[in-house]
Scaffold this motif. Sequence first.
Motif, PDB file in Angstrom:
ATOM      1  N   LEU A   1      -7.485  -2.278   0.804  1.00 54.11           N
ATOM      2  CA  LEU A   1      -8.185  -0.999   0.636  1.00 54.11           C
ATOM      3  C   LEU A   1      -9.601  -1.092   1.214  1.00 54.11           C
ATOM      4  O   LEU A   1     -10.070  -0.197   1.917  1.00 54.11           O
ATOM      5  CB  LEU A   1      -8.218  -0.654  -0.861  1.00 54.11           C
ATOM      6  CG  LEU A   1      -8.563   0.766  -1.257  1.00 54.11           C
ATOM      7  CD1 LEU A   1      -7.677   1.789  -0.560  1.00 54.11           C
ATOM      8  CD2 LEU A   1      -8.434   0.939  -2.780  1.00 54.11           C
ATOM      9  N   LEU A   2     -10.252  -2.195   0.927  1.00 64.38           N
ATOM     10  CA  LEU A   2     -11.611  -2.439   1.421  1.00 64.38           C
ATOM     11  C   LEU A   2     -11.619  -2.419   2.951  1.00 64.38           C
ATOM     12  O   LEU A   2     -12.486  -1.806   3.578  1.00 64.38           O
ATOM     13  CB  LEU A   2     -12.052  -3.820   0.912  1.00 64.38           C
ATOM     14  CG  LEU A   2     -13.527  -4.063   0.682  1.00 64.38           C
ATOM     15  CD1 LEU A   2     -14.126  -3.015  -0.217  1.00 64.38           C
ATOM     16  CD2 LEU A   2     -13.728  -5.450   0.050  1.00 64.38           C
ATOM     17  N   ARG A   3     -10.620  -3.086   3.531  1.00 64.54           N
ATOM     18  CA  ARG A   3     -10.536  -3.169   4.996  1.00 64.54           C
ATOM     19  C   ARG A   3     -10.344  -1.772   5.599  1.00 64.54           C
ATOM     20  O   ARG A   3     -11.015  -1.404   6.552  1.00 64.54           O
ATOM     21  CB  ARG A   3      -9.377  -4.091   5.388  1.00 64.54           C
ATOM     22  CG  ARG A   3      -9.727  -4.987   6.584  1.00 64.54           C
ATOM     23  CD  ARG A   3      -8.675  -6.022   6.896  1.00 64.54           C
ATOM     24  NE  ARG A   3      -8.406  -6.941   5.790  1.00 64.54           N
ATOM     25  CZ  ARG A   3      -7.213  -7.119   5.230  1.00 64.54           C
ATOM     26  NH1 ARG A   3      -6.171  -6.437   5.641  1.00 64.54           N
ATOM     27  NH2 ARG A   3      -7.053  -7.980   4.233  1.00 64.54           N
ATOM     28  N   LEU A   4      -9.477  -0.987   4.992  1.00 59.72           N
ATOM     29  CA  LEU A   4      -9.240   0.370   5.492  1.00 59.72           C
ATOM     30  C   LEU A   4     -10.533   1.195   5.475  1.00 59.72           C
ATOM     31  O   LEU A   4     -10.864   1.903   6.424  1.00 59.72           O
ATOM     32  CB  LEU A   4      -8.219   1.087   4.606  1.00 59.72           C
ATOM     33  CG  LEU A   4      -6.742   0.859   4.858  1.00 59.72           C
ATOM     34  CD1 LEU A   4      -5.931   1.599   3.809  1.00 59.72           C
ATOM     35  CD2 LEU A   4      -6.370   1.371   6.256  1.00 59.72           C
TER      36      LEU A   4
ATOM     37  N   LEU B   1       0.819  -1.213   0.000  1.00 64.69           N
ATOM     38  CA  LEU B   1       0.000   0.000   0.000  1.00 64.69           C
ATOM     39  C   LEU B   1       0.854   1.266   0.000  1.00 64.69           C
ATOM     40  O   LEU B   1       0.512   2.260  -0.642  1.00 64.69           O
ATOM     41  CB  LEU B   1      -0.909   0.007   1.231  1.00 64.69           C
ATOM     42  CG  LEU B   1      -2.319  -0.562   1.065  1.00 64.69           C
ATOM     43  CD1 LEU B   1      -3.069  -0.518   2.378  1.00 64.69           C
ATOM     44  CD2 LEU B   1      -3.106   0.199  -0.007  1.00 64.69           C
ATOM     45  N   GLU B   2       1.983   1.198   0.714  1.00 65.14           N
ATOM     46  CA  GLU B   2       2.825   2.406   0.835  1.00 65.14           C
ATOM     47  C   GLU B   2       3.417   2.857  -0.506  1.00 65.14           C
ATOM     48  O   GLU B   2       3.887   3.978  -0.625  1.00 65.14           O
ATOM     49  CB  GLU B   2       3.937   2.173   1.868  1.00 65.14           C
ATOM     50  CG  GLU B   2       4.985   1.168   1.419  1.00 65.14           C
ATOM     51  CD  GLU B   2       5.471   0.262   2.546  1.00 65.14           C
ATOM     52  OE1 GLU B   2       4.619  -0.338   3.222  1.00 65.14           O
ATOM     53  OE2 GLU B   2       6.688   0.176   2.743  1.00 65.14           O
TER      54      GLU B   2
ATOM     55  N   ALA C   1      -8.791  10.033   6.063  1.00 59.87           N
ATOM     56  CA  ALA C   1      -7.876   9.939   7.214  1.00 59.87           C
ATOM     57  C   ALA C   1      -7.315   8.525   7.346  1.00 59.87           C
ATOM     58  O   ALA C   1      -6.175   8.352   7.775  1.00 59.87           O
ATOM     59  CB  ALA C   1      -8.607  10.340   8.492  1.00 59.87           C
ATOM     60  N   ALA C   2      -8.108   7.532   6.951  1.00 61.24           N
ATOM     61  CA  ALA C   2      -7.640   6.141   7.053  1.00 61.24           C
ATOM     62  C   ALA C   2      -6.667   5.790   5.925  1.00 61.24           C
ATOM     63  O   ALA C   2      -5.655   5.121   6.145  1.00 61.24           O
ATOM     64  CB  ALA C   2      -8.827   5.187   7.033  1.00 61.24           C
ATOM     65  N   VAL C   3      -6.951   6.261   4.715  1.00 57.62           N
ATOM     66  CA  VAL C   3      -6.154   5.845   3.551  1.00 57.62           C
ATOM     67  C   VAL C   3      -4.871   6.687   3.426  1.00 57.62           C
ATOM     68  O   VAL C   3      -3.786   6.163   3.157  1.00 57.62           O
ATOM     69  CB  VAL C   3      -6.991   5.940   2.246  1.00 57.62           C
ATOM     70  CG1 VAL C   3      -6.145   5.568   1.033  1.00 57.62           C
ATOM     71  CG2 VAL C   3      -8.235   5.056   2.330  1.00 57.62           C
ATOM     72  N   MET C   4      -5.005   7.985   3.680  1.00 56.22           N
ATOM     73  CA  MET C   4      -3.924   8.952   3.444  1.00 56.22           C
ATOM     74  C   MET C   4      -2.552   8.544   4.011  1.00 56.22           C
ATOM     75  O   MET C   4      -1.558   8.572   3.294  1.00 56.22           O
ATOM     76  CB  MET C   4      -4.380  10.291   4.030  1.00 56.22           C
ATOM     77  CG  MET C   4      -3.659  11.482   3.548  1.00 56.22           C
ATOM     78  SD  MET C   4      -4.571  13.015   3.919  1.00 56.22           S
ATOM     79  CE  MET C   4      -5.302  12.787   5.493  1.00 56.22           C
TER      80      MET C   4
ATOM     81  N   TYR D   1      -8.813   2.833  -6.589  1.00 49.87           N
ATOM     82  CA  TYR D   1      -9.779   3.948  -6.655  1.00 49.87           C
ATOM     83  C   TYR D   1     -10.950   3.611  -5.757  1.00 49.87           C
ATOM     84  O   TYR D   1     -11.385   2.466  -5.706  1.00 49.87           O
ATOM     85  CB  TYR D   1     -10.249   4.136  -8.102  1.00 49.87           C
ATOM     86  CG  TYR D   1     -11.577   4.849  -8.252  1.00 49.87           C
ATOM     87  CD1 TYR D   1     -11.698   6.211  -7.992  1.00 49.87           C
ATOM     88  CD2 TYR D   1     -12.721   4.158  -8.648  1.00 49.87           C
ATOM     89  CE1 TYR D   1     -12.923   6.859  -8.117  1.00 49.87           C
ATOM     90  CE2 TYR D   1     -13.941   4.799  -8.780  1.00 49.87           C
ATOM     91  CZ  TYR D   1     -14.043   6.146  -8.518  1.00 49.87           C
ATOM     92  OH  TYR D   1     -15.250   6.784  -8.631  1.00 49.87           O
ATOM     93  N   TRP D   2     -11.434   4.598  -5.018  1.00 49.76           N
ATOM     94  CA  TRP D   2     -12.676   4.384  -4.273  1.00 49.76           C
ATOM     95  C   TRP D   2     -13.550   5.628  -4.337  1.00 49.76           C
ATOM     96  O   TRP D   2     -13.052   6.729  -4.481  1.00 49.76           O
ATOM     97  CB  TRP D   2     -12.379   3.988  -2.820  1.00 49.76           C
ATOM     98  CG  TRP D   2     -12.329   5.120  -1.835  1.00 49.76           C
ATOM     99  CD1 TRP D   2     -13.375   5.609  -1.102  1.00 49.76           C
ATOM    100  CD2 TRP D   2     -11.190   5.911  -1.448  1.00 49.76           C
ATOM    101  NE1 TRP D   2     -12.950   6.644  -0.293  1.00 49.76           N
ATOM    102  CE2 TRP D   2     -11.620   6.842  -0.481  1.00 49.76           C
ATOM    103  CE3 TRP D   2      -9.838   5.914  -1.835  1.00 49.76           C
ATOM    104  CZ2 TRP D   2     -10.765   7.778   0.104  1.00 49.76           C
ATOM    105  CZ3 TRP D   2      -8.986   6.847  -1.247  1.00 49.76           C
ATOM    106  CH2 TRP D   2      -9.443   7.756  -0.298  1.00 49.76           C
TER     107      TRP D   2
END
Length: 265
Positions: free
Chosen positions: A256-259, A151-152, A176-179, A206-207
């Motif tokens: 991504l889904l989990r985040l 992810l990073e 805030a979670a993904v950033m 993408y979300w």
Amino acid sequence: MVIRSALLNVMMAAARKAARSLLRDYGEVENLQVSRKGPADFVSSADLKAEKTLRAELKKARPGFGFLLEEGGEVAGDDKSQRWIIDPIDGTTNFLHGIPNFCISIALERDGELVAGVVYQPLGDEMFHAEKGAGAFLNERRLRVSARRKLEDTLIATGIPFHGRPGHEVFLKELAAVMPTVAGIRRFGSAALDLAYVAAGRCDGYWEAGIKPWDIAAGVVLVRESGGYVTDYDGGSRMLDTGEIVAANDHLHQSLLRLLKTARA
Ligand code: IPD
Ligand code: CA
């Protein structure tokens, strides 16, 4: 030389025809930008004109099919099993501001399943196209989602809710979670192109929530046919009903889904 189906040829020809008037109007809008009257009315007429062309071209080629149009809504056809899902300009705000990131999006839904998609970015002459089982392409080039696993290292596209739209608070939690976990986040302003970029491996994911069927239908086919995963927030395939969408390669999709789930909990 890629051999394309008659169906995709019809969709691409319609997109190219509608793009001709869009490009003329886009040239004009750049001038209107600075006029006192402003370009908003002009853009909505550009939208309607493009939609009219797309509808006429597709009807001529496949007279029985129905339509779901951003401007014109649902139009039933004699053949109830097939309908076109169309956004004549996705990225309208960009278009209105003279920013070149906009496109035409056309999908075909057959028996409730998305089977073909075309996303055409006329200024860059980028024709993204895909048909179920036949792969996804950008012009002549076969597409494949990115192979990034961490992810990073990823660049993630999203859509930010704006004036008149719900979900502002929830979006801030998602952000805030993904950033902090990714290399970068982009808000390009066209959901159809965001999905095309995931298909092309330009973006890793993408979300977006609160999105309409015509924004995403073609892009969903592109992502699937380039080996990506695209689901709603529950991991199911009701994106067109829920208006929630998460797309990424197979390594990143679950993360991504989990985040996003944690952010919403
Ligand atoms: C919009 C774009 C944008 C997305 C919005 C859509 P429009 O469509 O796809 O990226 O964030 O939710 O409404 O209005 O430009 O056709
Ligand atoms: Ca749209």
